[in-house]
Design an enzyme around this catalytic site. Structure first.
Site, PDB file in Angstrom:
ATOM      1  N   TYR A  19      33.374  16.102   3.920  1.00  0.00           N
ATOM      2  CA  TYR A  19      31.893  16.670   3.896  1.00  0.00           C
ATOM      3  C   TYR A  19      31.767  17.214   2.107  1.00  0.00           C
ATOM      4  O   TYR A  19      30.910  16.913   1.676  1.00  0.00           O
ATOM      5  CB  TYR A  19      31.704  17.665   4.751  1.00  0.00           C
ATOM      6  N   SER A  45      24.621  20.653  -0.703  1.00  0.00           N
ATOM      7  CA  SER A  45      25.110  21.702  -0.052  1.00  0.00           C
ATOM      8  C   SER A  45      25.576  22.763  -0.874  1.00  0.00           C
ATOM      9  O   SER A  45      26.240  22.122  -2.166  1.00  0.00           O
ATOM     10  CB  SER A  45      25.962  21.395   1.279  1.00  0.00           C
TER      11      SER A  45
HETATM   12  N1  LIG Z   1      22.598  23.592   8.463  1.00  0.00           N
HETATM   13  C1  LIG Z   1      23.466  24.099   7.296  1.00  0.00           C
HETATM   14  O1  LIG Z   1      24.029  25.206   7.419  1.00  0.00           O
HETATM   15  C2  LIG Z   1      23.460  23.332   6.246  1.00  0.00           C
HETATM   16  C3  LIG Z   1      24.056  23.828   5.012  1.00  0.00           C
HETATM   17  C4  LIG Z   1      24.116  22.882   3.841  1.00  0.00           C
HETATM   18  C5  LIG Z   1      23.576  21.735   3.857  1.00  0.00           C
HETATM   19  N2  LIG Z   1      23.083  21.229   4.970  1.00  0.00           N
HETATM   20  C6  LIG Z   1      22.549  19.820   5.042  1.00  0.00           C
HETATM   21  O2  LIG Z   1      21.252  19.851   5.206  1.00  0.00           O
HETATM   22  C7  LIG Z   1      20.969  18.238   5.848  1.00  0.00           C
HETATM   23  C8  LIG Z   1      20.481  18.490   7.327  1.00  0.00           C
HETATM   24  O3  LIG Z   1      21.313  19.400   8.348  1.00  0.00           O
HETATM   25  P1  LIG Z   1      21.090  20.257   9.265  1.00  0.00           P
HETATM   26  O4  LIG Z   1      21.730  21.428   9.814  1.00  0.00           O
HETATM   27  O5  LIG Z   1      19.647  20.358   9.684  1.00  0.00           O
HETATM   28  O6  LIG Z   1      21.715  19.074  10.450  1.00  0.00           O
HETATM   29  P2  LIG Z   1      21.202  18.722  12.233  1.00  0.00           P
HETATM   30  O7  LIG Z   1      22.387  18.134  12.709  1.00  0.00           O
HETATM   31  O8  LIG Z   1      20.565  19.803  12.764  1.00  0.00           O
HETATM   32  O9  LIG Z   1      20.100  17.511  11.985  1.00  0.00           O
HETATM   33  C9  LIG Z   1      20.484  16.234  11.184  1.00  0.00           C
HETATM   34  C10 LIG Z   1      19.534  15.255  11.754  1.00  0.00           C
HETATM   35  O10 LIG Z   1      20.079  13.954  11.031  1.00  0.00           O
HETATM   36  C11 LIG Z   1      20.174  13.131  11.990  1.00  0.00           C
HETATM   37  N3  LIG Z   1      21.198  11.946  11.404  1.00  0.00           N
HETATM   38  C12 LIG Z   1      22.484  11.894  11.501  1.00  0.00           C
HETATM   39  N4  LIG Z   1      22.811  10.941  11.120  1.00  0.00           N
HETATM   40  C13 LIG Z   1      21.991  10.104  10.774  1.00  0.00           C
HETATM   41  C14 LIG Z   1      21.949   8.834  10.227  1.00  0.00           C
HETATM   42  N5  LIG Z   1      22.816   8.011  10.237  1.00  0.00           N
HETATM   43  N6  LIG Z   1      20.481   8.408  10.060  1.00  0.00           N
HETATM   44  C15 LIG Z   1      19.463   8.968  10.059  1.00  0.00           C
HETATM   45  N7  LIG Z   1      19.482  10.130  10.855  1.00  0.00           N
HETATM   46  C16 LIG Z   1      20.732  10.822  11.129  1.00  0.00           C
HETATM   47  C17 LIG Z   1      20.487  13.484  13.194  1.00  0.00           C
HETATM   48  O11 LIG Z   1      20.191  12.727  14.533  1.00  0.00           O
HETATM   49  C18 LIG Z   1      19.760  14.878  13.411  1.00  0.00           C
HETATM   50  O12 LIG Z   1      18.230  14.685  13.918  1.00  0.00           O
HETATM   51  C19 LIG Z   1      22.497  17.834   6.111  1.00  0.00           C
HETATM   52  O13 LIG Z   1      22.352  16.922   5.005  1.00  0.00           O
HETATM   53  C20 LIG Z   1      23.320  18.659   5.984  1.00  0.00           C
HETATM   54  O14 LIG Z   1      24.552  18.326   5.397  1.00  0.00           O
HETATM   55  C21 LIG Z   1      22.926  22.017   6.125  1.00  0.00           C
END
Ligand SMILES: NC(=O)c1ccc[n+]([C@@H]2O[C@H](COP(=O)([O-])OP(=O)(O)OC[C@H]3O[C@@H](n4cnc5c(N)ncnc54)[C@H](O)[C@@H]3O)[C@@H](O)[C@H]2O)c1
Length: 265
Positions: A158, A146
């Site tokens: 985080y 991130s």
């Molecule tokens: N959305 C953003 O703005 C953003 C920005 C930077 C980084 N990220 C990173 O991208 C990745 C995905 O984020 P997102 O926004 O798509 O999140 P999201 O919440 O939409 O999806 C995350 C998925 O991970 C699953 N999950 C949670 N804990 C888990 C576990 N212990 N084992 C297996 N699966 C698990 C959830 O069930 C969910 O389906 C994350 O690592 C997040 O930190 C997201």
């Protein structure tokens, strides 16, 4: 000599994507499968991942990345079924409601986030390295970090977890280069994983981050994203495909921002 389109093909490759039931992970699973890989789309929540629309070449499986034994068993099962693992995308991550002001943070809250965002990346990467070294075909590990690894804002848990993932990426890249395994990371900025298209930036704190201790800091940055809008999950997934494909054979140990210029601020 391959054409550009041929370099992007993943035919015959086996990929594992964690947290593929929603958001960025779901887009990544669909992208890799579309490029020809057989993708294991995994999530803690099996029902969600089984119902996510991702197209062909997919197997769905329940996998909690924070459960070390379950991770090892899962990777062994994939190797026994497909005889190889070529690509791991460590995408599973949690952030909502787990920030909290540091003065109020419990050990349990700290552990809950680290168990997924850091331990999970380590467990899956270790299992993938073991499988890839045994299979002898090299491989790709892509960690979804991130921009918060570089600019604090979402909270101490985080932000710390993502900074650690970036350094884990570099260390594993160095250690695994001799085995033909590239290890890279992506640092998405604000990515719209909710209903509808990515919105334009606005001075109002977006709903997903309201209530976090540094929400005003993040909201302020979001309102100034140089490209003027959030990313779509697909835009992150396309960069994952680059790192998973022959396009990036000589790239290892980097963390590539996909952030619309966020880190320029
Ligand atoms: N959305 C953003 O703005 C953003 C920005 C930077 C980084 N990220 C990173 O991208 C990745 C995905 O984020 P997102 O926004 O798509 O999140 P999201 O919440 O939409 O999806 C995350 C998925 O991970 C699953 N999950 C949670 N804990 C888990 C576990 N212990 N084992 C297996 N699966 C698990 C959830 O069930 C969910 O389906 C994350 O690592 C997040 O930190 C997201």
């Amino acid at each position: 000599m391959f054409t550009a389109a041929e370099w992007l093909k993943l035919d015959g490759k086996v990929a594992i994507v964690t947290g593929a039931g929603h958001g960025i992970g779901s887009a990544i699973a669909g992208m890799l499968a579309g490029a020809g890989a057989h993708v294991y789309a995994t999530d803690r929540d099996h029902e969600t991942v089984a119902s996510a629309p991702m197209g062909k070449n997919l197997s769905h499986a329940a996998l909690d990345v924070a459960d070390s034994n379950a991770v090892d068993t899962f990777f062994q099962a994939v190797v026994s079924e497909r005889k190889r693992v070529d690509i791991l995308v460590n995408n599973a991550g949690v952030y909502r409601g787990l920030g909290g002001p540091v003065v109020e943070m419990s050990d349990a809250a700290w552990r809950a986030l680290m168990a997924v965002n850091l331990d999970g990346v380590f467990y899956c990467s270790r299992a993938a390295c073991r499988a890839m070294v045994t299979c002898g075909n090299g491989g790709r590990i892509i960690n979804i970090a991130s921009t918060q690894a570089f600019t604090p804002g979402v909270g101490v848990t985080y932000d710390s977890s993502k900074a650690a993932v970036v350094q884990m990426t570099r260390t594993l890249a160095l250690e695994m280069a001799r085995h033909g395994i590239n290890v890279n990371a992506i640092a998405p900025g604000a990515t719209w994983v909710y209903d509808g298209p990515p919105p334009a930036v606005s001075p109002e704190p977006p709903a997903p981050i309201t209530g976090e201790p540094l929400a005003d800091t993040v909201a302020n940055r979001i309102s100034r994203i140089p490209k003027g809008r959030w990313a779509s999950p697909d835009e992150v997934a396309r960069v994952v495909l680059f790192l998973a494909s022959g396009m990036s054979d000589y790239v290892t140990g980097v963390c590539l921002p996909v952030d619309g210029g966020w880190l320029l601020l």
